[in-house]
Design a protein around this motif. Structure first.
Motif, mmCIF file in Angstrom:
data_model
loop_
_atom_site.group_PDB
_atom_site.id
_atom_site.type_symbol
_atom_site.label_atom_id
_atom_site.label_comp_id
_atom_site.label_asym_id
_atom_site.label_seq_id
_atom_site.Cartn_x
_atom_site.Cartn_y
_atom_site.Cartn_z
ATOM 1 N N ALA A 90 0.833 -1.209 0.000
ATOM 2 C CA ALA A 90 0.000 0.000 0.000
ATOM 3 C C ALA A 90 0.867 1.258 0.000
ATOM 4 C CB ALA A 90 -0.922 -0.002 1.216
ATOM 5 N N ALA A 91 1.972 1.212 0.742
ATOM 6 C CA ALA A 91 2.874 2.365 0.769
ATOM 7 C C ALA A 91 3.469 2.610 -0.611
ATOM 8 C CB ALA A 91 3.989 2.125 1.787
ATOM 9 N N GLY A 92 3.795 1.533 -1.326
ATOM 10 C CA GLY A 92 4.313 1.678 -2.685
ATOM 11 C C GLY A 92 3.289 2.297 -3.621
ATOM 12 N N ARG A 93 2.045 1.881 -3.490
ATOM 13 C CA ARG A 93 0.995 2.458 -4.338
ATOM 14 C C ARG A 93 0.799 3.941 -4.032
ATOM 15 N NH1 ARG A 93 -1.350 -2.708 -3.449
ATOM 16 N NH2 ARG A 93 -2.533 -1.922 -1.668
ATOM 17 N N GLU A 94 0.907 4.304 -2.765
ATOM 18 C CA GLU A 94 0.780 5.718 -2.403
ATOM 19 C C GLU A 94 1.902 6.541 -3.024
ATOM 20 O OE1 GLU A 94 0.439 6.246 1.805
ATOM 21 O OE2 GLU A 94 -1.159 4.749 1.986
ATOM 22 N N MET A 95 3.116 5.995 -3.016
ATOM 23 C CA MET A 95 4.230 6.701 -3.654
ATOM 24 C C MET A 95 3.955 6.912 -5.139
ATOM 25 S SD MET A 95 7.537 4.782 -1.973
ATOM 26 C CE MET A 95 8.742 5.793 -2.859
ATOM 27 N N ALA A 96 3.444 5.879 -5.786
ATOM 28 C CA ALA A 96 3.201 5.944 -7.230
ATOM 29 C C ALA A 96 2.043 6.863 -7.593
ATOM 30 C CB ALA A 96 2.939 4.546 -7.770
ATOM 31 N N ALA A 97 1.217 7.208 -6.614
ATOM 32 C CA ALA A 97 0.068 8.080 -6.882
ATOM 33 C C ALA A 97 0.260 9.487 -6.341
ATOM 34 C CB ALA A 97 -1.194 7.465 -6.266
ATOM 35 N N HIS A 98 1.411 9.750 -5.728
ATOM 36 C CA HIS A 98 1.601 11.049 -5.086
ATOM 37 C C HIS A 98 1.671 12.153 -6.135
ATOM 38 C CE1 HIS A 98 3.124 14.180 -2.446
ATOM 39 N NE2 HIS A 98 2.852 13.392 -1.427
ATOM 40 N N PRO A 99 1.002 13.282 -5.907
ATOM 41 C CA PRO A 99 1.068 14.402 -6.853
ATOM 42 C C PRO A 99 2.499 14.881 -7.052
ATOM 43 C CG PRO A 99 -0.681 14.741 -5.233
ATOM 44 C CD PRO A 99 0.110 13.562 -4.766
ATOM 45 N N VAL A 100 2.802 15.336 -8.244
ATOM 46 C CA VAL A 100 4.138 15.830 -8.573
ATOM 47 C C VAL A 100 4.328 17.220 -7.984
ATOM 48 C CG1 VAL A 100 5.674 16.503 -10.455
ATOM 49 C CG2 VAL A 100 4.255 14.453 -10.667
ATOM 50 N N GLU A 101 5.470 17.428 -7.336
ATOM 51 C CA GLU A 101 5.812 18.731 -6.763
ATOM 52 C C GLU A 101 7.072 19.248 -7.455
ATOM 53 O OE1 GLU A 101 6.155 18.551 -2.519
ATOM 54 O OE2 GLU A 101 4.349 17.318 -2.286
ATOM 55 N N THR A 102 6.900 20.183 -8.382
ATOM 56 C CA THR A 102 8.067 20.721 -9.075
ATOM 57 C C THR A 102 8.884 21.594 -8.127
ATOM 58 O OG1 THR A 102 6.731 22.540 -9.928
ATOM 59 C CG2 THR A 102 7.052 20.633 -11.368
ATOM 60 N N LEU A 103 10.178 21.645 -8.387
ATOM 61 C CA LEU A 103 11.100 22.411 -7.558
ATOM 62 C C LEU A 103 11.127 23.879 -7.993
ATOM 63 C CD1 LEU A 103 13.818 19.669 -7.349
ATOM 64 C CD2 LEU A 103 12.614 20.646 -5.387
ATOM 65 N N PRO A 104 11.663 24.766 -7.155
ATOM 66 C CA PRO A 104 11.680 26.193 -7.488
ATOM 67 C C PRO A 104 12.433 26.495 -8.780
ATOM 68 C CG PRO A 104 12.157 25.876 -5.164
ATOM 69 C CD PRO A 104 12.162 24.515 -5.779
ATOM 70 N N HIS A 105 11.902 27.450 -9.539
ATOM 71 C CA HIS A 105 12.535 28.009 -10.743
ATOM 72 C C HIS A 105 12.564 27.052 -11.935
ATOM 73 C CE1 HIS A 105 13.737 31.034 -7.884
ATOM 74 N NE2 HIS A 105 14.494 30.172 -7.233
ATOM 75 N N VAL A 106 11.910 25.912 -11.832
ATOM 76 C CA VAL A 106 11.970 24.931 -12.920
ATOM 77 C C VAL A 106 11.235 25.433 -14.156
ATOM 78 C CG1 VAL A 106 11.160 22.658 -13.658
ATOM 79 C CG2 VAL A 106 12.339 22.902 -11.477
ATOM 80 N N HIS A 107 9.992 25.829 -13.998
ATOM 81 C CA HIS A 107 9.169 26.192 -15.147
ATOM 82 C C HIS A 107 9.766 27.366 -15.913
ATOM 83 C CE1 HIS A 107 5.710 27.577 -17.497
ATOM 84 N NE2 HIS A 107 5.201 26.366 -17.339
ATOM 85 N N GLU A 108 10.136 28.428 -15.208
ATOM 86 C CA GLU A 108 10.640 29.611 -15.899
ATOM 87 C C GLU A 108 12.004 29.351 -16.538
ATOM 88 O OE1 GLU A 108 11.162 30.678 -11.400
ATOM 89 O OE2 GLU A 108 9.888 29.378 -12.638
ATOM 90 N N THR A 109 12.807 28.487 -15.929
ATOM 91 C CA THR A 109 14.115 28.174 -16.505
ATOM 92 C C THR A 109 13.966 27.389 -17.800
ATOM 93 O OG1 THR A 109 15.189 28.186 -14.337
ATOM 94 C CG2 THR A 109 16.309 26.995 -16.114
ATOM 95 N N LEU A 110 13.129 26.372 -17.788
ATOM 96 C CA LEU A 110 12.910 25.589 -19.007
ATOM 97 C C LEU A 110 12.279 26.447 -20.094
ATOM 98 C CD1 LEU A 110 11.602 22.196 -17.565
ATOM 99 C CD2 LEU A 110 13.933 22.794 -18.229
ATOM 100 N N ALA A 111 11.337 27.299 -19.707
ATOM 101 C CA ALA A 111 10.698 28.168 -20.698
ATOM 102 C C ALA A 111 11.719 29.104 -21.342
ATOM 103 C CB ALA A 111 9.580 28.972 -20.027
ATOM 104 N N ALA A 112 12.650 29.624 -20.545
ATOM 105 C CA ALA A 112 13.633 30.568 -21.068
ATOM 106 C C ALA A 112 14.639 29.894 -21.987
ATOM 107 C CB ALA A 112 14.363 31.242 -19.911
ATOM 108 N N LEU A 113 14.973 28.632 -21.717
ATOM 109 C CA LEU A 113 16.017 27.943 -22.485
ATOM 110 C C LEU A 113 15.485 27.198 -23.702
ATOM 111 C CD1 LEU A 113 18.101 26.453 -19.530
ATOM 112 C CD2 LEU A 113 18.747 28.362 -21.012
#
Length: 233
Positions: A90-113
């Motif tokens: 059950a713990a493994g299934r919870e890990m596999a279903a956990h919402p994704v949490e992006t790290l700081p500055h990821v979106h704007e960095t990828l968008a810029a590059l």
């Protein structure tokens, strides 16, 4: 450096949180088996099982769950209950279903590059889980290609940067793991930028290649664009 054309990005703990969920699940696992040994001993037995099993199950949640089951059987001398096995699964299934949490500055960095360079996601782990996380992250459109690999070696980067770019010499790898993202990319002839994460799995630790001409380190992804501009100037 003026002909940098391709930038590879690691995924787990570079673009989104990952190791913290493994740590939380390990704490839960150790508590389940608390009557059978000290926490440090059980964690050590689990790490040894993970090392043994990498060649069979690879990296990711499934191998971690199987290693927990194996460790539970070992430390209880075959007496682990079906209820405990059920909680591990059950713990493994919870890990596999956990919402994704992006790290700081990821979106704007990828968008810029992404407008100036070919971006390639290069990640280890379970195919299904990595595809799920990429889809949920909303970052997929920034990448020219996605490579989910069983391991990261110099020839891995040689092959990927030749396929999706102009070769390793005109590429850069960005990631949190010195062992997987930095050292083999440098050996392949690429630039490598270390973005450390406060939680990095012990099996990904390695000595920092201080003094290497193509190695750089930054605290997070925010200064990556300016770093690249300085290098290509």
């Amino acid at each position: 450096m003026s002909r940098l054309t391709t930038i590879g990005f690691d995924a787990d703990d570079t673009l989104w949180q990952n190791e913290q969920f493994f740590r939380m699940t390990e704490d839960r696992f150790v508590a389940l088996l608390g009557e059978h040994g000290e926490a440090a001993e059980i964690s050590g037995r689990l790490l040894e099982a993970e090392k043994r099993n990498l060649g069979f199950y690879g990296f990711g949640i499934k191998g971690f769950v199987l290693s927990m089951v194996e460790t539970a059987i070992e430390v209880t001398r075959g007496q682990v209950s079906a209820a405990v096995i059920g909680e591990i699964l059950a713990a493994g299934r919870e890990m596999a279903a956990h919402p994704v949490e992006t790290l700081p500055h990821v979106h704007e960095t990828l968008a810029a590059l992404s407008g100036d360079y070919r971006l390639v996601l290069i990640t280890k782990g379970d195919l299904f889980d990595q595809e799920r996380k990429l889809a949920q992250s909303g970052l997929g459109d920034f990448f020219h290609a996605v490579e989910i690999v069983s391991d990261k070696k110099p020839d891995t980067y040689d092959r990927i940067f030749a396929r999706h770019g102009d070769g390793a010499g005109q590429a850069m790898m960005v990631g949190n793991s010195l062992k997987s993202d930095i050292l083999p990319a440098l050996e392949a002839g690429s630039w490598a930028v270390h973005v450390p994460h406060e939680l990095t799995w012990v099996l990904e630790h390695a000595a920092e290649p201080v003094g290497h001409g193509r190695y750089r380190a930054i605290p997070d992804l925010c200064p990556l664009r300016s770093l690249i501009e300085q290098l290509v100037r």
